[in-house]
Design a protein around this motif. Structure first.
Motif, mmCIF file in Angstrom:
data_model
loop_
_atom_site.group_PDB
_atom_site.id
_atom_site.type_symbol
_atom_site.label_atom_id
_atom_site.label_comp_id
_atom_site.label_asym_id
_atom_site.label_seq_id
_atom_site.Cartn_x
_atom_site.Cartn_y
_atom_site.Cartn_z
ATOM 1 N N LEU A 170 -9.397 -6.333 11.012
ATOM 2 C CA LEU A 170 -8.862 -7.018 9.835
ATOM 3 C C LEU A 170 -9.963 -7.187 8.789
ATOM 4 C CD1 LEU A 170 -6.775 -8.695 8.250
ATOM 5 C CD2 LEU A 170 -7.470 -10.692 9.590
ATOM 6 N N PHE A 171 -11.131 -7.587 9.259
ATOM 7 C CA PHE A 171 -12.273 -7.785 8.374
ATOM 8 C C PHE A 171 -12.643 -6.473 7.671
ATOM 9 C CE2 PHE A 171 -17.054 -8.294 8.109
ATOM 10 C CZ PHE A 171 -17.026 -9.204 7.077
ATOM 11 N N PHE A 172 -12.647 -5.393 8.431
ATOM 12 C CA PHE A 172 -12.963 -4.061 7.906
ATOM 13 C C PHE A 172 -11.957 -3.668 6.820
ATOM 14 C CE2 PHE A 172 -13.219 0.579 8.062
ATOM 15 C CZ PHE A 172 -14.564 0.790 8.249
ATOM 16 N N ALA A 173 -10.665 -3.858 7.121
ATOM 17 C CA ALA A 173 -9.630 -3.511 6.150
ATOM 18 C C ALA A 173 -9.777 -4.359 4.889
ATOM 19 C CB ALA A 173 -8.243 -3.716 6.770
ATOM 20 N N TRP A 174 -10.098 -5.629 5.086
ATOM 21 C CA TRP A 174 -10.231 -6.534 3.935
ATOM 22 C C TRP A 174 -11.403 -6.103 3.047
ATOM 23 C CZ3 TRP A 174 -14.116 -10.640 3.415
ATOM 24 C CH2 TRP A 174 -13.927 -11.407 2.250
ATOM 25 N N LEU A 175 -12.561 -5.815 3.667
ATOM 26 C CA LEU A 175 -13.718 -5.369 2.885
ATOM 27 C C LEU A 175 -13.383 -4.098 2.103
ATOM 28 C CD1 LEU A 175 -16.761 -5.818 5.304
ATOM 29 C CD2 LEU A 175 -16.271 -7.107 3.232
ATOM 30 N N ALA B 92 0.832 -1.201 0.000
ATOM 31 C CA ALA B 92 0.000 0.000 0.000
ATOM 32 C C ALA B 92 0.872 1.258 0.000
ATOM 33 C CB ALA B 92 -0.931 -0.007 1.207
ATOM 34 N N LEU B 93 1.940 1.228 0.794
ATOM 35 C CA LEU B 93 2.861 2.368 0.821
ATOM 36 C C LEU B 93 3.474 2.581 -0.559
ATOM 37 C CD1 LEU B 93 4.681 1.810 4.229
ATOM 38 C CD2 LEU B 93 3.569 3.917 3.500
ATOM 39 N N TYR B 94 3.909 1.479 -1.142
ATOM 40 C CA TYR B 94 4.532 1.573 -2.463
ATOM 41 C C TYR B 94 3.534 2.131 -3.482
ATOM 42 C CZ TYR B 94 6.132 0.210 -7.058
ATOM 43 O OH TYR B 94 6.466 0.236 -8.383
ATOM 44 N N ALA B 95 2.284 1.659 -3.395
ATOM 45 C CA ALA B 95 1.281 2.065 -4.375
ATOM 46 C C ALA B 95 1.073 3.586 -4.347
ATOM 47 C CB ALA B 95 -0.042 1.350 -4.115
ATOM 48 N N ILE B 96 1.089 4.169 -3.157
ATOM 49 C CA ILE B 96 0.904 5.622 -3.063
ATOM 50 C C ILE B 96 2.035 6.336 -3.796
ATOM 51 C CG2 ILE B 96 0.861 7.594 -1.502
ATOM 52 C CD1 ILE B 96 -0.438 5.915 0.569
ATOM 53 N N VAL B 97 3.271 5.947 -3.462
ATOM 54 C CA VAL B 97 4.433 6.610 -4.054
ATOM 55 C C VAL B 97 4.422 6.444 -5.577
ATOM 56 C CG1 VAL B 97 6.954 6.654 -4.117
ATOM 57 C CG2 VAL B 97 5.754 6.223 -1.948
ATOM 58 N N ALA B 98 4.207 5.210 -6.017
ATOM 59 C CA ALA B 98 4.244 4.948 -7.462
ATOM 60 C C ALA B 98 3.134 5.697 -8.184
ATOM 61 C CB ALA B 98 4.122 3.441 -7.715
ATOM 62 N N GLY C 216 -2.467 -6.109 -5.199
ATOM 63 C CA GLY C 216 -1.700 -6.966 -4.295
ATOM 64 C C GLY C 216 -2.162 -6.807 -2.854
ATOM 65 N N VAL C 217 -2.522 -5.562 -2.472
ATOM 66 C CA VAL C 217 -3.024 -5.323 -1.115
ATOM 67 C C VAL C 217 -4.278 -6.162 -0.887
ATOM 68 C CG1 VAL C 217 -3.940 -3.587 0.464
ATOM 69 C CG2 VAL C 217 -2.076 -2.989 -1.086
ATOM 70 N N THR C 218 -5.181 -6.118 -1.878
ATOM 71 C CA THR C 218 -6.414 -6.898 -1.760
ATOM 72 C C THR C 218 -6.094 -8.381 -1.602
ATOM 73 O OG1 THR C 218 -7.351 -5.306 -3.305
ATOM 74 C CG2 THR C 218 -8.677 -7.249 -2.809
ATOM 75 N N ILE C 219 -5.163 -8.870 -2.415
ATOM 76 C CA ILE C 219 -4.831 -10.298 -2.366
ATOM 77 C C ILE C 219 -4.219 -10.663 -1.004
ATOM 78 C CG2 ILE C 219 -3.328 -12.084 -3.359
ATOM 79 C CD1 ILE C 219 -3.705 -10.561 -6.068
ATOM 80 N N MET C 220 -3.293 -9.839 -0.533
ATOM 81 C CA MET C 220 -2.631 -10.140 0.744
ATOM 82 C C MET C 220 -3.635 -10.144 1.896
ATOM 83 S SD MET C 220 0.338 -11.026 0.530
ATOM 84 C CE MET C 220 0.583 -11.629 -1.104
ATOM 85 N N ASN D 38 -5.259 3.972 -0.790
ATOM 86 C CA ASN D 38 -4.205 3.258 -0.074
ATOM 87 C C ASN D 38 -3.798 3.972 1.203
ATOM 88 O OD1 ASN D 38 -3.447 0.741 -1.476
ATOM 89 N ND2 ASN D 38 -3.255 2.131 -3.210
ATOM 90 N N PHE D 39 -3.911 5.305 1.182
ATOM 91 C CA PHE D 39 -3.620 6.065 2.395
ATOM 92 C C PHE D 39 -4.565 5.650 3.523
ATOM 93 C CE2 PHE D 39 -4.569 9.826 5.030
ATOM 94 C CZ PHE D 39 -3.314 10.024 5.587
ATOM 95 N N ILE D 40 -5.856 5.525 3.183
ATOM 96 C CA ILE D 40 -6.838 5.107 4.196
ATOM 97 C C ILE D 40 -6.564 3.664 4.637
ATOM 98 C CG2 ILE D 40 -9.311 4.823 4.697
ATOM 99 C CD1 ILE D 40 -8.723 7.679 4.046
#
Lengths: 670, 162
Positions: free
Chosen positions: A96-101, A16-22, A44-48, A129-131
């Motif tokens: 965790l569930f909240f972040a995943w949704l 997620a950090l990388y995605a923001i920068v990129a 990838g964040v979603t998959i992880m 991704n920041f959120i």
């Protein structure tokens, strides 16, 4: 196994950090390869996070009690169903569930084809991704659901007894989906500000997403109410509890947003207001999650104990201030295209609707936070209970019912007073007739109730006339029969006629709410075996309840049920036998009073077991008559169906005209 | 020494005995009467439930307390005062309309009035602004009146007939 789950969480954070920068660099330097890479990282964040959730479910199902969370929310007695649902049974798992949704939504957004809004996407990714980083950061650091105990406990604690109910099992996910889905309109709004977009592209693009978010939030509220009614046993559906309010407040801000975007789309006005509303909605969503998770409203002291409290507050502060700063720097860009032509216009009525909604939202927010504000600032904790909320918001809600009838009569821009009067004649007449007839011929005599019913009648008439006008026009123009005309009318303009459908849902629910708030009666009686007690209401007549016995029944594992049997006579005639019971969760030493009801039309007799003598020879029962309560649930169903109609994907042809329409509105300023 | 009892003293003692016995003679308050008062108080242990609806033991004891006080002849307000004196105003479900509690009631009203003021300001400014310019319509483009192409075509076709 837990290590895999934790690693997946950490990887999600890094991605997620990388995605923001990129994403930001890709947009700034105009490098599509970097943007593509950011997109892949976001997915990838979603998959992880999906991996982390799957691992957690595996641990829950395989009784891995060494994992602290598993021991906390399950035990040997738990069924497979409740093992799976235990994922959102307590704090760390639900974060965790909240972040995943949330990541599911961000992933779904990116999988869409975004031809027209390509320029926005990098910033949308950065905001999302920041959120996400905040929530993933929590489960990686202070709220790790994969934390291990130093020993392997023989058994776990088990889920909170309150949660053993289907309503409570599906209520949190539904509400969470409602919460997290607001990230989509919020991220697009922010991206539009970043890129100095002037048009309402962000709004049109996310319109359906916003409706879906709102639908889930509404369903979450309804399910919560139904659960309270079925399980909590206090005869009501809404207790103005801090956690309930935390979900209601964002809804109260999102609803005027859904209305005022229509003004912006049609008239190019209220651009600032709409951006402000979506920022506020999302900030309140995050704050609502914070209230639910931190237990802060109970007392300021719980706040100090909970590690995630200050983190949450800091995050809300940063997010809100950053959004506002961005908003203010783009103030000039968001200038209105048009001016208001007349106070007698739909725009003006919509403004009033916004004022009422925000007024209620503010009142509920203030009341919910007052105990902690008074404790922290005045050193004197003052509790704000249901009577405050009822008194302070009731009149405003009634006002909204009336506005719901006036707005459809108002055309955009202006209306001549003559025309307005002509349109008002029939609905006002119906409203007045209802206001006069009710107190004379029925038991509904209280002023507030009569007035609200008059408003309901007025608004229902207007809405019916709106349908009739459309159907009749089609019938004459296309020669369609009335049923086909009705079907095509709704199909042609789902948003408008789906919206009216929703209004009907609200009107039906209002009938139930008025019945409960004004005319609920209750009694509590101690009766010996074979004795009866009675309760009566002018709406249902008299009920006699005879106590026929008390028995101990084994419930689900670890629960003892005490069931009371009562014979119900209605106006002297035996009609039913009901069996309210008390569940006792042995391990947690916690009782639950489960009511039983006897339905009579739209009204209900609702009875709970309040207590008993050890010998079972006498018991005390609490009985309620809930007049018209089923209108509330019926209204809820209509409401949800209406929202589905409004949000259902349009057919190909209608979509093309819509995109053509929105394209003309894109004016980029840079 | 006088051997008779002062009638005044006799009368007084009878009155006192009767008064002392009165609460016991009074009818025991019904559960509904107790609930009526309990509804206005908070449950001491759980958050946000009122005392009437809470089924924990502590709340049972509190309700018994209310019953005893009512039996002793306390009025509803006196019972509430009894609880406030011991547990502070936070036992009340509804914030008091005085002191700090007043703030709870006033701010929403102030907020709403501010909203009305803002609305009046906005409406006034908007309606006093330059007279509305006609909305430009691009030639050939579909209009923005919420009429779809199909209907428009139909209207134009119908118009040809005239």
């Amino acid at each position: 196994m837990p290590a895999i789950g934790y690693t997946a969480q950490v990887l999600a954070l890094i991605l997620a950090l990388y995605a923001i920068v990129a994403a930001v660099m890709g947009a700034r330097k105009n490098r599509p390869d970097l943007i593509m890479s950011a997109k892949n990282a976001s997915l990838g964040v979603t998959i992880m996070l999906t991996v982390a959730v799957l691992v957690m479910e595996y641990l829950l199902l395989t009784k891995h009690y060494q994992t602290e969370y598993v021991a906390q929310v399950t035990n040997h007695d738990a069924t497979t169903f409740f093992r799976i649902a235990a994922l959102w049974g307590s704090q760390n798992g639900s974060l965790l569930f909240f972040a995943w949704l949330m990541s599911i939504f961000t992933g779904a957004v990116l999988l869409n084809k975004w031809g027209a809004v390509k320029t926005l996407i990098p910033y949308v990714m950065a905001v999302m991704n920041f959120i996400l980083i905040f929530f993933v950061g929590l489960v990686v650091t202070v709220a790790n659901p994969f934390a291990q105990l130093s020993f392997f406990p023989a058994d776990g604690n088990g889920l909170n007894p309150l949660l053993y109910h289907w309503g409570m099992v599906i209520h949190p996910p539904v509400l969470y989906i409602g919460f997290v889905a607001f990230i989509v309109p919020y991220a697009f709004a922010m991206a539009a500000l970043f890129t100095n977009q002037r048009g309402d592209l962000w709004m049109r693009t996310t319109r359906r997403w916003t409706l879906v978010a709102w639908l889930f939030l509404s369903m979450g509220l309804l399910l919560g109410g139904r659960w309270a009614y079925d399980v909590l046993g206090w005869g009501g559906y809404w207790g103005w509890d801090a956690v309930e309010n935390a979900a209601l407040i964002p809804w109260l801000v999102a609803t005027p947003f859904l209305h005022s975007v229509i003004i912006q789309e049609n008239r190019g006005m209220m651009k600032r207001w709409n951006v402000g509303l979506i920022i506020l909605t999302f900030a309140l969503v995050i704050e609502g999650t914070f209230l639910t998770r931190s237990g802060v409203i109970g007392s300021v002291h719980t706040f100090a104990q909970s590690a995630i409290g200050p983190l949450f507050l800091g995050f809300i502060g940063i997010m809100f201030i950053a959004s506002l700063a961005l908003f203010v720097t783009r103030w000039e860009i968001l200038e209105s295209d048009n001016e208001l032509d007349s106070v007698f216009s739909r725009e003006a009525i919509f403004l009033l609707n916004n004022l009422f909604f925000i007024g209620i939202a503010f009142t509920v927010w203030w009341g919910t936070h007052f105990p902690i504000i008074s404790e922290a600032l005045l050193g004197n904790k003052i509790v704000v209970g249901p009577p405050f909320f009822q008194k302070a918001t009731g009149p405003l809600f009634a006002g909204l019912v009336l506005l719901m009838g006036i707005a459809p009569l108002m055309p955009w821009r202006q209306i001549s007073s003559k025309k307005l009067l002509r349109q008002l004649t029939i609905p006002v007449a119906v409203g007045v007739v209802v206001a006069v007839v009710l107190p004379i011929f029925t038991q509904i005599k209280m002023k507030g109730a009569v007035m609200t019913f008059a408003f309901v009648a007025f608004t229902a008439t207007v809405t019916l006339m709106e349908y009739w006008r459309g159907v009749n026009a089609r019938h004459r123009a296309h020669g369609e029969n009335y049923l086909t005309a009705m079907f095509n009318l709704v199909k042609r303009n789902r948003r408008r006629y789906g919206g009216y459908f929703i209004h009907f849902g609200v009107l039906f629910a209002t009938i139930g709410i008025v019945g409960m708030e004004f005319y609920q009666v209750e009694t509590q009686q101690n009766v010996a075996l074979g004795e009866s007690f009675s309760i009566s209401s002018p709406f249902t007549g008299r009920y006699d309840l005879t106590f026929e016995g008390l028995k101990q029944v084994p419930g689900q594992p670890g629960v003892e049920n005490t069931v009371g049997t009562l014979q119900v006579s209605h106006n002297g005639r035996v009609v039913d036998t009901i069996e309210p019971y008390r569940e006792f969760f042995v391990r947690q030493q916690q009782p639950m009073t489960i009511p039983d009801v006897h339905r009579q039309g739209m009204s209900e007799l609702y009875v709970i077991v309040a207590g008993w003598e050890p010998d079972g020879q006498s018991a005390s029962f609490k009985a309620y008559i809930n007049p018209m309560v089923n209108w509330l649930w019926f209204g809820g169903i209509v409401f949800v169906l209406g929202t589905l109609v409004a949000a259902w994907p349009a057919t190909q042809t209608t979509r093309q005209t819509a995109t053509a329409k929105s394209r003309r509105n894109v004016v980029e300023v840079s | 020494m006088k051997k008779y009892v002062n009638p005044l003293i006799l009368l007084l003692s009878v009155v006192m005995v009767v008064l002392a016995a009165l609460p016991a003679l009074a009818q025991e308050p019904s559960m509904d009467e107790v609930n009526h008062v309990a509804r206005k108080l908070n449950c001491p242990t759980c958050q946000s439930l009122n005392l009437e609806d809470c089924r924990t033991q502590t709340c049972d004891q509190w309700r018994d307390q209310i019953k005893d006080l009512l039996a002793e002849g306390y009025s509803e307000q006196e019972v509430l005062d009894w609880f406030i004196a011991r547990f502070g105003v936070e036992v009340l479900q509804e914030p008091p309309r005085e002191g700090h509690g007043l703030l709870a009631w006033l701010l929403p009203i102030v907020g709403l009035l501010a909203g009305v003021g803002w609305l009046a300001f906005v409406l006034n400014r908007w309606s006093k602004a330059a007279p509305p310019e006609p909305v430009p319509i691009e030639s050939g483009a579909p209009t923005d009146f919420g009429v779809d192409d199909e209907t428009l075509r139909k209207i134009e076709e119908d118009l040809k007939g005239f």
